[in-house]
Design an enzyme around this catalytic site. Sequence first.
Site, mmCIF file in Angstrom:
data_model
loop_
_atom_site.group_PDB
_atom_site.id
_atom_site.type_symbol
_atom_site.label_atom_id
_atom_site.label_comp_id
_atom_site.label_asym_id
_atom_site.label_seq_id
_atom_site.Cartn_x
_atom_site.Cartn_y
_atom_site.Cartn_z
ATOM 1 N N LYS A 58 10.683 13.560 1.451
ATOM 2 C CA LYS A 58 9.216 13.629 1.427
ATOM 3 C C LYS A 58 8.735 15.062 1.199
ATOM 4 O O LYS A 58 9.349 16.013 1.680
ATOM 5 C CB LYS A 58 8.722 13.087 2.774
ATOM 6 N N SER B 181 1.644 9.415 6.776
ATOM 7 C CA SER B 181 1.723 10.258 5.602
ATOM 8 C C SER B 181 2.976 10.033 4.754
ATOM 9 O O SER B 181 3.089 10.584 3.661
ATOM 10 C CB SER B 181 1.675 11.726 6.037
ATOM 11 N N SER C 133 3.047 8.417 11.096
ATOM 12 C CA SER C 133 3.330 8.591 9.674
ATOM 13 C C SER C 133 4.613 7.931 9.186
ATOM 14 O O SER C 133 4.849 7.875 7.976
ATOM 15 C CB SER C 133 3.375 10.085 9.329
#
Length: 471
Positions: free
Chosen positions: A71, A147, A171
């Site tokens: 990520k 996220s 997230s």
Amino acid sequence: MEPAEYADHDAVGLRALIAAGEVSAAEVEAAARRALDSVNPDLNALTLPLFEPALTADPDGPLAGVPLVVKDSGPMARGVPFTLGSRALRGAVAGVDHELMTRFRAAGLVTLGQSTAPEFGLNFATESRRYGPTRNPWDLRRGVGGSSGGAAALVAAGAVPLAHANDAGGSIRVPASCCGLVGLKPGRGRTPSGPLVGEAGFGQIAEFGLTRTVRDAAHLLDAVSGPIVGEKYAAAPPALPYAESIRADPGRLRVAVTTDAWSGVPVDPQVRDATVAAAQVLEWIGHTVTPASPDLTAEDVVEAAMLVVVSTGAAILRAPHRPDPNLLEATSRRVLSETQGFTALEVMAALDAQHRVTRAVGLFLTGYDLLVTPTIGQLPPPHGTLDYDDDAPGQSARSWIRRIFEVGPFTAAFNVSGNPAVSLPLGQSREGLPVGVQLVAAHGREDLLLQVAAQFEQAVPWSGRRPSISV
């Protein structure tokens, strides 16, 4: 190996094929590259072209040859752009590996690319101005959560069997719910946060990943768990490897269930129904289920979550190259401004709120083995529901936190308290959208979460569900 055959296997299955000589690691990598290329035009889930070559990894690791994406908000990989989803950090490159990246390499995971994330990770929508919206493979009109949204989209579509993700307020679990995945947030101290970060978000941020199967979550946790020597938080090692413990019977458990948000925000009836159905499955398995909830206040959770916001702002302000405010999204500008004005007394007030939440959850879990809640309060929201770049007058970082907690009111409390929690894809809406259910356990009991998750996976299997955009 064709991409469709590749996508039929989880990480453990792919590793078994490679170890048996039925397919080579190079063939798996080639299939993964084709799979990523096939779905990303629809999903917009990759930040960069695929890495050529893949990042180096140990060919003898326990997951050697299994594809991975990381990520764009960690774990940093030396030499790879690291921009936290922000236009203001364009051109930044990581100088060292995060310890989690070191462990990914040691496990043999083949890192092929980087997934999208909202700016600075402070959103339950992955729709940054830098990358544009990442689309949900179940319904392209809807978001993937955040996220770790890009990671979730790619795993759900079958492009990779697992992906790195991290969780400061939901997230990992929110995208898992939106995309129909297993999203385990390890407890405080279970996975490393260094070497450059000593205390991630005042102990509220956990690094791990997203998977489609429970066994993949267990094997990945075995590969990466354990603190770096000298870290502030360290969880005691499990009695058994997680990959072994998922085969053990957890016994008859005391389970609490609630579908009411502590903030009082409404919960979609289909989400409530999925949570109630999960509780009924637990009763059918043989566990004792009771309606109950920890004594929490939404204001304490919001106040404690401000510690993550302030620590994010402080990290940006301390960076060698300050971002150009004109390139930041509106909420990020507010975060930086408010961080500079945050006083020591305000930090202490937020820490007091964190302690109240931690004690309330800890006390509650002395009477129960598990707490069951919805993961988020509604179905995956349409794009634009959570606009991080909204520059309306009167907005603040705190009001933004309240806004995203209207969508996801159940997850952040357990970042604040540090308890392990997992979202499982146990429901499906009338529209065909996934609905996640969250399980929470006491400190150090990731093994229990995985054991019960394995019971769910056997009782109400989800592997046959495929989104409309898939390999």
